[in-house]
Design an enzyme around this catalytic site. Structure first.
Site, mmCIF file in Angstrom:
data_model
loop_
_atom_site.group_PDB
_atom_site.id
_atom_site.type_symbol
_atom_site.label_atom_id
_atom_site.label_comp_id
_atom_site.label_asym_id
_atom_site.label_seq_id
_atom_site.Cartn_x
_atom_site.Cartn_y
_atom_site.Cartn_z
ATOM 1 N N ASP A 58 22.726 88.649 32.562
ATOM 2 C CA ASP A 58 23.538 88.256 33.592
ATOM 3 C C ASP A 58 23.020 88.804 34.841
ATOM 4 O OD1 ASP A 58 26.020 87.219 34.019
ATOM 5 O OD2 ASP A 58 26.636 88.736 35.003
ATOM 6 N N GLU B 286 19.570 85.234 33.995
ATOM 7 C CA GLU B 286 20.063 84.400 34.696
ATOM 8 C C GLU B 286 19.942 84.764 36.217
ATOM 9 O OE1 GLU B 286 24.418 83.183 35.568
ATOM 10 O OE2 GLU B 286 24.083 85.057 35.604
#
Length: 538
Positions: free
Chosen positions: A202, A270
Site C-alpha cells: 500500500d 501501489e
C-alpha cells in the site's frame, strides 16, 4: 506449490476486499473462512493469484488500512489458523496468495505509537515523524493529507506535531529510523514463513519523507487531476515533491526485494501519484533489485479511455519504464466501479475486458468486476467511509464500490451474509449474482473466464513484447510476440463499425469465443461496435 522465479509476470490477480466478499458467521462482515469457502469459484475464473486487502488487527477507522498489530488477524476476520487454512486451500487449488501490507503508516492504537507519543526520549520516540511547531504554533510545513486538511496533527503529550498522510489516526512511520525498517522487514518474513507468495504494498511511494521537511511547491491548475484524490480536495493543488516520492525509498525497496527473493515471492507496489505515476513505476520496478510490479492508476481515470488514450499511456510507459512491469486495473476498492465510471454498455464491458487481457504487464481484477457490478448508490446514513463523509455530497466516497459481493439472486443479502451486512447490498446487483450468471451462457462472467483462458493460452500475451501501437479513429492495434508466437490484436473502442487491413503475412483467426472478427479474402477486417480482431501468425 511449485514456483518459478518470475511466476508473477503476466499473472491475472483477483482482488478480494474481505469485509465484503463472504460472511461465514452471520455477523454481516466478510471473513477469512468466507473467502476460503469461495476459493473454488475464484479458481473457476482461471486467475493465478488472489490479493487480500488488510485483515490485520485494527480499530477499523480506515477499515484495516490502520493496523494495530501487523502479525495477527483481527477477530472480525478470524484467526491465524483460519488464515493458514485459507493459504493451504488456495495453494491446493493452484492459486497464489498476496496480502496487503500497509507499511507507510500504522494505527494510532499501535503499541509503537503509544510508546512513541509518550515522551521525546523513549526507545521508540523516533519511530514516527515528529516535528516542532513553527514559532506561531502552526504546523511545520504545508503538507496536506489525502483525506483533507493538514497532514500534521498536534499531540498534547509530546507538544509536537506528527505526520499523517491519511487520517489523523494513521500516523506515518519514520523510515529514516533504521530500527523501523528492520521491524518492517521482519513482519514481511513473518507472513512469508506462513506461506504467502508476496505482497501488495500500500502507498509504496509514501514510505520516506523529506528529512528537512521542505514545503511542497504549488501545482499549476493545468497540471492538476483527480486520479489520486477527488477534485474537491486541495491535495491536488500541490506538487508532492517532499512528502512522498523520495529517492531514499529505493534503498529500502532493495532491502525488501532481497527478502522476497529468499522466498521466491513477489510484490506489487501501489504508486499513488497523479503526475509522475508511470515514471515512479519505472524507477521502482527497474534493475531486478526492487519490487517486481507496480500498480498503475492510469486506467482508474474518470473518463473511459479512448484508443488514443490507451496508446498514449502505453507509449509513455514504454518510454519512462522500459525495464518496468505494470499491473493494470480498471477498478479497485478506492474508485467508482468502471462499469458506472465509464458508463459502459455490455458490449463495451466485454471489449475492455478482452483488451486488458491482451496488454503487456500483469492484470488486476476487483471482486464483482467479472459480474459487471455497477457502483452502488447509498444514502448518507449508510456511509461508512470517512472520506465520503468528509466530502459528501460532492464526493460520495468509496462505499459504493465496497458493497457486498452478490452470490445468490433470490436472497435479499445476495448470499453474502445471514445477518445485516455492514453495507447494504445494492438491489440492482441481485440480478447480476453469480448463480444467475452461471445459468446464462452469454453472461459477462463467462466472457471473463474466456478472456482469462485466452490470455493463458498465448504466452505472447502474458509475457511477450508489445510493438507497433497504432490508432486509426477509435481502433487500437498492436503486436504481441514471445518465443516464436506472434499475435496481432485490434480493438474497435466505439459504438460505430470500423474497418482495417490485416498486416502482411499469413494470419489465422483466434479468439472467436471472444467475438473476434475474421478477415475477408482481401485482408479487410470489418469490426462491429466494440469488436476485437485477434489473429496469430502461422
Amino acid at each position: 506449490m511449485e514456483l518459478y522465479p518470475d511466476w508473477w509476470r503476466g499473472a491475472v490477480i483477483y482482488q478480494i476486499y474481505p469485509r465484503s466478499f463472504q460472511d461465514s458467521n452471520g455477523d454481516g462482515i466478510g471473513d477469512l473462512r468466507g473467502i476460503m469457502e469461495r476459493l473454488p469459484y475464484i479458481a473457476s475464473l482461471g486467475v493465478d493469484v488472489i490479493w487480500i486487502s488488510p485483515f490485520f488487527t485494527s480499530p477499523m477507522k480506515d477499515f484495516g488500512y490502520d493496523v494495530s498489530d501487523y502479525c495477527d488477524v483481527d477477530p472480525m476476520f478470524g484467526t491465524l489458523s483460519d488464515f493458514d487454512a485459507l493459504v493451504a486451500t488456495a495453494h491446493r487449488l493452484g492459486i497464489k496468495v498476496l496480502i496487503d501490507l500497509v507499511l507507510s503508516h500504522s494505527s494510532d492504537q499501535h503499541p509503537w505509537f503509544k510508546e512513541s507519543r509518550s515522551s521525546r526520549d523513549n526507545p521508540k520516540s523516533n519511530w514516527y515523524v515528529w516535528a516542532d511547531a513553527k514559532p506561531d504554533g502552526t504546523p511545520p510545513n504545508n503538507w496536506l493529507s489525502i483525506f483533507g486538511g493538514s497532514a500534521w496533527a498536534w499531540d498534547a503529550t509530546r507538544l509536537q506535531y506528527y505526520l499523517h498522510n491519511f487520517l489523523s489516526s494513521q500516523p506515518d512511520l519514520n523510515f529514516h529510523e533504521p530500527a523501523v525498517q528492520e521491524e518492517l522487514l521482519d513482519i514481511a518474513r513473518f507472513w512469508l514463513e506462513r506461506g504467502v507468495n508476496g505482497f501488495r504494498l500500500d502507498t509504496i511511494n509514501f514510505y520516506v519523507h523529506d528529512y528537512d521537511l521542505r514545503d511542497n511547491p504549488p501545482l499549476p491548475p493545468e497540471r492538476r487531476n483527480a486520479s489520486i484524490a477527488p477534485a474537491v480536495n486541495p491535495y491536488n493543488h500541490q506538487e508532492h515533491l517532499y512528502d512522498k516520492n523520495r529517492p531514499e525509498n529505493l534503498e529500502f525497496l532493495r532491502r525488501f526485494r532481497a527478502v522476497l527473493d529468499t522466498y521466491d515471492a513477489a510484490a506489487v507496489g501501489e504508486v499513488g501519484d497523479a503526475q509522475r505515476g508511470l515514471e515512479i513505476l519505472g524507477e521502482y520496478t527497474s534493475g531486478g533489485d526492487k519490487v517486481q510490479m507496480c500498480y498503475a492508476f492510469e486506467f482508474l481515470s474518470p473518463d473511459a479511455p479512448s484508443a488514443a488514450r490507451f496508446a498514449a499511456v502505453l507509449r509513455h510507459a514504454d518510454h519512462v519504464a522500459p525495464e518496468g512491469w505494470a499491473c493494470w486495473a480498471f477498478s479497485n476498492h478506492d474508485v467508482m466501479r468502471h462499469i458506472s465510471r465509464w458508463n459502459l454498455t455490455p458490449a463495451a464491458a466485454r471489449a475492455y475486458a478482452t483488451l486488458m487481457m491482451c496488454l503487456r504487464g500483469s492484470v488486476c481484477l476487483y471482486q464483482g468486476e467479472e459480474l459487471g457490478l455497477q457502483e452502488a448508490e447509498l444514502h448518507f446514513d449508510d456511509l461508512q467511509d470517512p472520506y465520503g463523509i468528509q466530502f459528501w455530497p460532492e464526493y460520495k466516497g468509496r462505499d459504493g464500490c465496497r458493497t457486498p459481493m452478490v452470490w445468490v439472486a433470490d436472497n435479499q443479502n445476495g448470499g453474502f451474509s445471514g445477518g445485516k451486512p455492514w453495507l447494504p447490498v445494492a438491489r440492482e446487483h441481485l440480478g447480476l449474482a453469480v448463480d444467475a450468471q452461471e445459468r446464462a451462457p452469454d453472461a459477462l462472467l463467462h466472457h471473463y473466464r474466456r478472456a482469462i483462458a485466452f490470455r493463458h493460452a498465448h504466452r505472447a500475451l502474458s509475457r511477450g513484447t508489445m510493438r507497433n501501437l497504432h490508432v486509426s479513429g477509435e481502433v487500437l492495434s498492436f503486436f504481441r510476440e514471445e518465443a516464436g508466437e506472434e499475435l496481432f490484436c485490434a480493438f474497435n473502442l466505439s459504438h460505430d463499425p470500423a474497418t482495417l487491413y490485416l498486416p502482411e503475412g499469413n494470419w489465422v483467426p483466434v479468439g472467436q469465443e471472444l467475438n473476434s472478427s475474421g478477415a475477408g479474402e482481401d485482408g479487410l477486417v470489418h469490426l462491429g461496435p466494440w469488436q476485437p480482431c485477434l489473429v496469430v501468425r502461422r
